[in-house]
Design a protein around this motif. Structure first.
Motif: not given
Length: 82
Positions: A43-44, A38-40, A29, A35-36, A32, A75
């Motif tokens: 999905d990545q 969890e998405s990362y 957190e 919000g992002y 990123f 990253t």
């Protein structure tokens, strides 16, 4: 409670290693954003994790420290974040 926190609560005992799962998500957190992160994680796909996502690697029992290092490598995180 966010989705990753729910999963951490349910699956937290499965992850053993140098970085606690709650600390891992705190770092995600911070890196990123809330919000992002969890998405990362969902999905990545990362080559360092055998082309698995962070979520897949953690679910397979991969050491959280190894997963965090893979995220940092992917990253180009500064040394202070590792």
């Amino acid at each position: 409670m966010g989705l990753h926190r729910q999963a951490a609560f349910r699956l937290g005992r499965a992850y053993r290693g140098g970085v606690r799962l709650t600390e891992f998500w705190r770092r995600m957190e911070a890196r990123f954003g809330v919000g992002y992160a969890e998405s990362y994680a969902a999905d990545q796909s990362l080559p360092q994790l055998g082309s698995r996502t962070v979520r897949e690697a953690l679910a397979a029992g991969e050491d959280t420290k190894a997963v965090w290092r893979a995220v940092c490598d992917a990253t180009s995180a500064p040394a202070a974040d590792r």
